[in-house]
Design a protein around this motif. Structure first.
Motif, mmCIF file in Angstrom:
data_model
loop_
_atom_site.group_PDB
_atom_site.id
_atom_site.type_symbol
_atom_site.label_atom_id
_atom_site.label_comp_id
_atom_site.label_asym_id
_atom_site.label_seq_id
_atom_site.Cartn_x
_atom_site.Cartn_y
_atom_site.Cartn_z
ATOM 1 N N ARG A 270 -3.276 9.743 -4.024
ATOM 2 C CA ARG A 270 -3.226 8.290 -3.873
ATOM 3 C C ARG A 270 -3.212 7.878 -2.403
ATOM 4 O O ARG A 270 -3.756 6.830 -2.040
ATOM 5 N N GLY A 271 -2.570 8.694 -1.559
ATOM 6 C CA GLY A 271 -2.449 8.345 -0.147
ATOM 7 C C GLY A 271 -3.412 9.086 0.765
ATOM 8 O O GLY A 271 -3.315 8.952 1.992
ATOM 9 N N GLU B 159 0.824 -1.207 0.000
ATOM 10 C CA GLU B 159 0.000 0.000 0.000
ATOM 11 C C GLU B 159 0.860 1.260 0.000
ATOM 12 O O GLU B 159 0.507 2.274 -0.608
ATOM 13 N N SER B 160 2.005 1.185 0.686
ATOM 14 C CA SER B 160 2.899 2.341 0.726
ATOM 15 C C SER B 160 3.472 2.644 -0.654
ATOM 16 O O SER B 160 3.617 3.811 -1.042
ATOM 17 N N TYR C 45 2.028 1.895 -3.436
ATOM 18 C CA TYR C 45 0.924 2.419 -4.252
ATOM 19 C C TYR C 45 0.861 3.939 -4.081
ATOM 20 O O TYR C 45 0.744 4.688 -5.057
ATOM 21 N N THR C 46 0.956 4.406 -2.838
ATOM 22 C CA THR C 46 0.928 5.840 -2.571
ATOM 23 C C THR C 46 2.072 6.556 -3.279
ATOM 24 O O THR C 46 1.874 7.601 -3.905
ATOM 25 N N SER C 47 3.269 5.996 -3.204
ATOM 26 C CA SER C 47 4.442 6.666 -3.785
ATOM 27 C C SER C 47 4.443 6.625 -5.307
ATOM 28 O O SER C 47 5.045 7.483 -5.949
ATOM 29 N N ARG D 182 0.044 9.455 5.500
ATOM 30 C CA ARG D 182 -1.025 8.823 4.723
ATOM 31 C C ARG D 182 -2.310 8.758 5.542
ATOM 32 O O ARG D 182 -2.295 8.469 6.743
ATOM 33 N N ASP D 183 -3.437 9.068 4.869
ATOM 34 C CA ASP D 183 -4.764 9.035 5.492
ATOM 35 C C ASP D 183 -4.882 10.020 6.657
ATOM 36 O O ASP D 183 -5.608 9.775 7.629
ATOM 37 N N ASN E 166 4.495 8.276 2.936
ATOM 38 C CA ASN E 166 3.438 7.598 3.684
ATOM 39 C C ASN E 166 3.361 8.024 5.146
ATOM 40 O O ASN E 166 2.483 7.562 5.882
ATOM 41 N N GLN F 215 0.799 12.086 -5.435
ATOM 42 C CA GLN F 215 0.967 11.127 -4.346
ATOM 43 C C GLN F 215 -0.032 11.383 -3.223
ATOM 44 O O GLN F 215 -0.558 10.440 -2.618
#
Length: 442
Positions: free
Chosen positions: A376-377, A204-205, A207-209, A254-255, A251, A373
């Motif tokens: 995505r994150g 998942e990390s 994916y964010t990057s 993230r969120d 990340n 990014q």
């Protein structure tokens, strides 16, 4: 990830920008998926509203003793619920397909980025210092390293395979000295917050990057052992070795939703980086020029969108400061569209002069990823209220920037080759002498 609203509002512009990066994009297909998604959302919301309204009506009918009418309505709402379930299943499939398609698309290049399909069409912005001139026959870093016993490439190959470094003696001290110098330079001179992140991260990390799902083949993946009591392969967790600390640092929030007064946030990290670097390479990639494992000090910023390009210029200066302190000749180049990383809108490289190759090699890439990014994150900030006090402003995506500050392997090559003497000794820049406890290698 690109904003579907931006694609919807400016389809031709987005298509042209992505084509400039060499991407063939079926924008019409994306828009059709988006339209289908919105239609399904509307249908589901309308049916839910109908079900909620009739649920209240059922209660009123029962309270008035109208059981037959209530039962008919309950039966009808049962069919509505089934229809909702069916539509939600279709909606989930359409949303998943749309997200998968968007996840493969690169960032839109900034208007200032040169449009070209040739990586050599980078624009030289500036040069610093002079190319060194030698009145003797120079050696490359491989020969210098062998004579001074700085590296053990054959032993590294025996242990890990080709393209892994093994620093030895003064070579190891110089490598550690470079890392220490660059890390504390950014903390003490440029006010970065020091961090020491994990070397591993879940999918998942990445994916964010931006590395996943499109560039999994470039990463080293490990399959962690199953958790206690979970013995099936399906329960094993995918972890990846970081190819650059950027992938980890992005990340960190993230969120999360940050307050505006928390920005900008400046982080500096040291990590060892791991890259598959698939393919065959020639003489110019031998030794430390291209390896599967290398060390890097990374600079990262979370910033507000309205000043992210000012931060890009600052980030470039922060990385340049290292090269200037080391007294190395380098140039600053703006990459063309074809050479941008998946997540980047604009990238400036710093390239050092390598005498044995009579060419420049990149030691730092500094990029503004804008909101790619962050989207995505799900990394956002809440703007301050114009009138002060607690803010009820809608959260917005922030911008992320990253830059090598610097990668040590090619930097080591440049230091050895540019500072060599006729007798094979190497003069060390004054800023590094305290780490190696000598002013020259011999």
């Amino acid at each position: 990830m690109l904003d579907i609203e931006e694609i919807r509002d400016h389809p031709k512009k987005v298509e042209a920008k992505l084509e400039a990066r060499g991407e063939e994009v079926e924008v019409e297909h994306l828009l059709n998926l988006d339209e289908k998604r919105r239609q399904l959302i509307t249908e589901v919301e309308n049916l839910r509203r109908e079900r909620n309204e009739n649920s209240e009506k059922i209660g009123r009918l029962k309270s008035k003793g109208k059981e037959a009418e209530a039962e008919d309505l309950i039966e009808r709402m049962g069919r509505v619920s089934s229809k909702i379930d069916n539509l939600e299943e279709k909606l989930e499939a359409v949303e998943s397909e749309l997200e998968d398609e968007l996840a493969l698309l690169p960032n839109i290049p900034h208007d200032s980025v040169p449009v070209s399909s040739d990586e050599d069409d980078k624009e030289v912005i500036a040069e610093y210092g002079e190319k060194p001139s030698f009145d003797f026959e120079t050696k490359d870093h491989m020969a210098l390293g062998e004579e001074l016993d700085l590296f053990k490439f054959e032993k590294a190959s025996k242990i890990a395979g080709a393209r892994f470094p093994f620093y030895y003696g003064d070579g190891a001290l110089l490598e550690m000295g470079l890392i220490h110098f660059m890390y504390f330079y950014q903390v003490e001179k440029n006010d970065y917050t020091p961090v020491f992140p994990p070397y591993l991260a879940r999918g998942e990390s990445y994916y964010t990057s931006g590395q996943l799902p499109k560039f999994e083949e470039d990463l080293y993946r490990i399959d962690d052992r199953a958790k206690e009591g979970e013995q099936t392969k399906g329960n094993r967790e995918k972890l990846y070795l970081n190819p650059t600390a950027e992938s980890i640092l992005v990340n960190y929030h993230r969120d999360e939703i940050l307050a505006e007064n928390e920005l900008p946030e400046k982080l500096v990290a040291f990590t060892t980086c791991f890259r598959r670097e698939a393919g065959s390479y020639g003489e110019k990639e031998k030794g430390l020029i291209r390896t599967h494992q290398f060390n890097k000090v990374e600079l990262f910023r979370f910033v507000k969108p309205d000043n992210s390009y000012r931060h890009l210029e600052e980030l470039i200066l922060d990385a340049e400061g290292i090269l200037q302190e080391l007294g190395l000749h380098y140039r600053k180049v703006l990459l063309p569209t074809c050479d941008l990383a998946q997540q980047s809108s604009k990238t400036v490289d710093l390239e050092v002069w390598i005498p044995s190759q009579e060419t420049y090699q990149e030691v730092s890439s500094i990029s503004n990823c804008e909101e790619f990014q962050a989207r995505r994150g799900s990394i956002r900030y809440r703007p301050e209220s114009p009138k002060g006090g607690s803010s009820n402003q809608k959260p917005e995506y922030l911008h992320t920037l990253n830059g090598s500050g610097l990668a040590t392997s090619r930097l080591m090559v440049a230091l050895l080759e540019n500072n060599q003497n006729p007798d094979g000794s190497i003069d060390l820049p004054e800023t590094l002498t305290k780490f190696v406890n000598k002013d020259s290698l011999q």
